[in-house]
Design a protein around this motif. Structure first.
Motif, mmCIF file in Angstrom:
data_model
loop_
_atom_site.group_PDB
_atom_site.id
_atom_site.type_symbol
_atom_site.label_atom_id
_atom_site.label_comp_id
_atom_site.label_asym_id
_atom_site.label_seq_id
_atom_site.Cartn_x
_atom_site.Cartn_y
_atom_site.Cartn_z
ATOM 1 N N SER A 119 0.827 -1.213 0.000
ATOM 2 C CA SER A 119 0.000 0.000 0.000
ATOM 3 C C SER A 119 0.861 1.262 0.000
ATOM 4 C CB SER A 119 -0.949 -0.002 1.203
ATOM 5 O OG SER A 119 -0.228 -0.144 2.404
ATOM 6 N N THR A 120 1.927 1.284 0.805
ATOM 7 C CA THR A 120 2.789 2.467 0.851
ATOM 8 C C THR A 120 3.556 2.630 -0.452
ATOM 9 O OG1 THR A 120 3.032 2.163 3.239
ATOM 10 C CG2 THR A 120 4.583 3.637 2.171
ATOM 11 N N ASP A 168 2.375 17.866 5.187
ATOM 12 C CA ASP A 168 1.414 16.999 5.876
ATOM 13 C C ASP A 168 0.034 17.089 5.229
ATOM 14 O OD1 ASP A 168 3.241 16.005 7.698
ATOM 15 O OD2 ASP A 168 2.876 17.594 9.150
ATOM 16 N N ASN A 169 -0.362 18.317 4.866
ATOM 17 C CA ASN A 169 -1.624 18.489 4.135
ATOM 18 C C ASN A 169 -1.601 17.707 2.829
ATOM 19 O OD1 ASN A 169 -2.196 20.638 6.053
ATOM 20 N ND2 ASN A 169 -3.634 21.419 4.540
ATOM 21 N N ALA A 170 -0.474 17.791 2.128
ATOM 22 C CA ALA A 170 -0.355 17.128 0.836
ATOM 23 C C ALA A 170 -0.504 15.621 0.979
ATOM 24 C CB ALA A 170 0.986 17.472 0.194
ATOM 25 N N VAL A 171 0.112 15.042 2.006
ATOM 26 C CA VAL A 171 0.012 13.605 2.239
ATOM 27 C C VAL A 171 -1.447 13.198 2.449
ATOM 28 C CG1 VAL A 171 0.542 11.759 3.891
ATOM 29 C CG2 VAL A 171 2.364 13.282 3.090
ATOM 30 N N GLU A 172 -2.157 13.944 3.305
ATOM 31 C CA GLU A 172 -3.557 13.601 3.576
ATOM 32 C C GLU A 172 -4.433 13.755 2.340
ATOM 33 O OE1 GLU A 172 -4.446 12.202 6.494
ATOM 34 O OE2 GLU A 172 -2.308 12.366 6.895
ATOM 35 N N GLU A 173 -4.173 14.812 1.562
ATOM 36 C CA GLU A 173 -4.980 15.038 0.371
ATOM 37 C C GLU A 173 -4.717 13.973 -0.688
ATOM 38 O OE1 GLU A 173 -7.544 17.251 -2.415
ATOM 39 O OE2 GLU A 173 -7.507 16.464 -0.379
ATOM 40 N N LEU A 174 -3.463 13.563 -0.820
ATOM 41 C CA LEU A 174 -3.150 12.504 -1.776
ATOM 42 C C LEU A 174 -3.789 11.183 -1.346
ATOM 43 C CD1 LEU A 174 0.584 13.393 -2.500
ATOM 44 C CD2 LEU A 174 -1.285 13.438 -4.174
ATOM 45 N N LEU A 175 -3.787 10.907 -0.061
ATOM 46 C CA LEU A 175 -4.446 9.697 0.438
ATOM 47 C C LEU A 175 -5.938 9.715 0.104
ATOM 48 C CD1 LEU A 175 -2.689 9.409 3.910
ATOM 49 C CD2 LEU A 175 -2.724 7.591 2.188
ATOM 50 N N LEU A 217 -3.324 -0.063 11.747
ATOM 51 C CA LEU A 217 -2.326 0.090 12.806
ATOM 52 C C LEU A 217 -1.093 0.857 12.336
ATOM 53 C CD1 LEU A 217 -2.157 -3.342 14.685
ATOM 54 C CD2 LEU A 217 -2.369 -1.094 15.742
ATOM 55 N N GLY A 218 -0.718 0.663 11.094
ATOM 56 C CA GLY A 218 0.520 1.255 10.595
ATOM 57 C C GLY A 218 0.349 2.585 9.909
ATOM 58 N N GLN A 219 -0.764 3.274 10.165
ATOM 59 C CA GLN A 219 -1.030 4.512 9.435
ATOM 60 C C GLN A 219 0.032 5.578 9.674
ATOM 61 O OE1 GLN A 219 -4.332 7.004 10.931
ATOM 62 N NE2 GLN A 219 -4.771 5.364 12.379
ATOM 63 N N GLN A 220 0.557 5.675 10.894
ATOM 64 C CA GLN A 220 1.568 6.703 11.162
ATOM 65 C C GLN A 220 2.869 6.413 10.431
ATOM 66 O OE1 GLN A 220 0.687 9.449 12.394
ATOM 67 N NE2 GLN A 220 -1.308 8.728 13.093
ATOM 68 N N LEU A 221 3.223 5.135 10.352
ATOM 69 C CA LEU A 221 4.425 4.759 9.608
ATOM 70 C C LEU A 221 4.245 5.070 8.122
ATOM 71 C CD1 LEU A 221 7.199 3.394 9.420
ATOM 72 C CD2 LEU A 221 6.009 1.206 9.217
ATOM 73 N N ALA A 222 3.087 4.767 7.570
ATOM 74 C CA ALA A 222 2.822 5.054 6.157
ATOM 75 C C ALA A 222 2.912 6.555 5.891
ATOM 76 C CB ALA A 222 1.443 4.526 5.771
ATOM 77 N N ALA A 263 8.431 11.760 4.085
ATOM 78 C CA ALA A 263 9.869 11.776 3.836
ATOM 79 C C ALA A 263 10.169 11.560 2.355
ATOM 80 C CB ALA A 263 10.559 10.706 4.682
ATOM 81 N N GLY A 264 9.419 10.655 1.709
ATOM 82 C CA GLY A 264 9.664 10.347 0.309
ATOM 83 C C GLY A 264 9.382 11.518 -0.614
ATOM 84 N N TYR A 265 8.200 12.121 -0.469
ATOM 85 C CA TYR A 265 7.851 13.248 -1.321
ATOM 86 C C TYR A 265 8.810 14.418 -1.085
ATOM 87 C CZ TYR A 265 3.342 10.787 -1.845
ATOM 88 O OH TYR A 265 2.369 9.859 -2.094
ATOM 89 N N GLN A 266 9.105 14.701 0.175
ATOM 90 C CA GLN A 266 9.986 15.819 0.499
ATOM 91 C C GLN A 266 11.365 15.636 -0.115
ATOM 92 O OE1 GLN A 266 9.760 16.170 4.837
ATOM 93 N NE2 GLN A 266 9.084 18.282 4.605
ATOM 94 N N ALA A 267 11.924 14.436 0.036
ATOM 95 C CA ALA A 267 13.272 14.189 -0.461
ATOM 96 C C ALA A 267 13.350 14.342 -1.974
ATOM 97 C CB ALA A 267 13.736 12.799 -0.041
ATOM 98 N N LEU A 268 12.350 13.828 -2.685
ATOM 99 C CA LEU A 268 12.355 13.942 -4.144
ATOM 100 C C LEU A 268 12.284 15.401 -4.587
ATOM 101 C CD1 LEU A 268 9.935 11.040 -5.180
ATOM 102 C CD2 LEU A 268 12.404 11.124 -5.555
#
Length: 376
Positions: free
Chosen positions: A216-217, A246-253, A324-329, A335-340
């Motif tokens: 999924s990730t 953080d907004n971007a992550v939630e919106e993409l999800l 359960l793993g939502q925070q890790l995802a 981190a992935g989007y930011q680094a790219l």
């Protein structure tokens, strides 16, 4: 889905075996059903149409596979894992996630453009992370990646699926035996020290975490990057306002919702659901995709808007089975989007968007390949 949500948000749904169930497309109803104990997650209650092995009789979930259980069995396993996935524990892993992401970005830079981001970034990052968290030797990652892909495929034969399942079970059983003999400082090593868990239960838990922690990730990282690169206004906004990550992550999800078909629940009793009578034993399929595009919950839902107030989407589920793993995802995506974006200010697609192959032959939707380039 949009038409059904407007005209008939609780729609009759005919499954392949001829059984009639129901399709939920409205956000409020989906959220209510997922939290309602009158609707069960138990495997043995689902009709055969919701199972991949249509020739099998429904049977209880295997030991440890708590995603197919109700309380108190589900609660028992969930409690054992809650501490392992606490916010505090995930924050401790933040630096390691960032290290793994940075190493993969370094490798991208060394390889040079054009490069397939799926093969060289979006798949390795969660694979490395879940291997480390569970204590799976990274050299063995190809085993679980290949066979997990077969399990999630919509096109492989029953024989291929069973073979993949047996291979994965044997792989996990060997890993469990090793952890029992010599516990290690990781999630699986910690669980192996619990005398209340037998080997079958531990195998089931590990099997489930491997599946949930990788595919999924990986799909969200790839599809999310594709979405940003094909929405230049949103990409520019994020570059200019990195605090919106953080907004971007939630919106993409919300916007992408990689779970293609939804979650299934079975009515334990007759239920009147917003005026629709649901009979005991009937299966309900909850379309997360439709719920996450409900205009009653999200204004202009078909528009990607990273400035949208975060929260409310059902991409991680809701209720007792909330992921359960939502925070890790979230951490891996952030981190992935930011680094790219930080490392490659001119990152862009190397092919026209319509030539990017979609990976729609799995239960989790994504891109099969993502060729990108950038200026040296």
């Amino acid at each position: 889905m949009a038409r059904l949500r407007q005209e008939n948000p609780i729609s009759p749904l005919l499954y392949p075996d001829g059984t009639q169930g129901w399709l939920i497309t409205r956000h409020a109803t989906a959220k209510a059903v997922l939290a309602d104990p009158r609707f069960s997650s138990r495997m043995e209650l689902r009709n055969s149409a919701t199972r991949r092995m249509l020739s099998e009789e429904p049977e209880p979930a295997e030991p440890g596979l708590f995603i197919g259980m109700d309380p108190p069995q589900h609660t028992h396993y969930r409690k054992l894992l809650t501490g392992q996935f606490s916010t505090r524990r995930m924050n401790q892993l933040r630096s390691r996630v960032e290290q793994i992401v940075a190493a993969q970005v370094d490798e991208l830079e060394r390889t040079g453009p054009p490069v397939d981001l799926v093969q060289n970034f979006t798949a390795p990052v969660p694979s490395l992370m879940i291997s480390e968290i569970l204590g799976v030797p990274y050299k063995d990652r190809a085993v679980f990646q290949y066979n997990m892909a077969a399990l999630l495929s919509l096109t492989v034969s029953t024989e291929e699926m069973l073979a993949a399942r047996h291979t994965l079970r044997d792989f996990v059983k060997t890993l469990v035996a090793a952890k029992r003999a010599e516990p290690t400082d990781d999630i699986l090593g910690g669980l192996a020290g619990n005398a209340n868990l037998n080997d079958d239960e531990l195998t089931g838990i590990c099997f489930l975490l491997l599946a949930a922690g990788f595919e999924s990730t990986a799909q969200m990282l790839g599809l999310g990057t594709f979405a940003l690169l094909t929405h230049p206004d949103q990409l520019a906004t994020l570059r200019e306002n990195p605090d919106l990550i953080d907004n971007a992550v939630e919106e993409l999800l919300r916007y992408l919702t990689v779970v293609q078909f939804g979650l299934n629940r079975t009515a334990l009793e007759d239920v009147d659901l917003n005026g629709t009578p649901i009979r005991a034993g009937q299966t309900i399929t909850i379309s997360l995709t439709a719920a996450n595009r409900d205009p009653n919950r999200f204004p202009s839902p078909d528009r990607l808007d990273i400035t949208r107030a975060p929260g409310g989407h059902l991409s991680f589920g809701h209720g007792p089975h909330l992921c359960l793993g939502q925070q890790l995802a979230r951490m891996e995506m952030r981190a992935g989007y930011q680094a790219l974006l930080d490392r490659f200010p001119t990152l862009r697609l190397a092919v026209p968007p319509e030539e990017v192959p979609t990976d729609d032959a799995k239960q989790l939707y994504g891109v099969g390949q993502l060729l990108v380039t950038w200026d040296a």
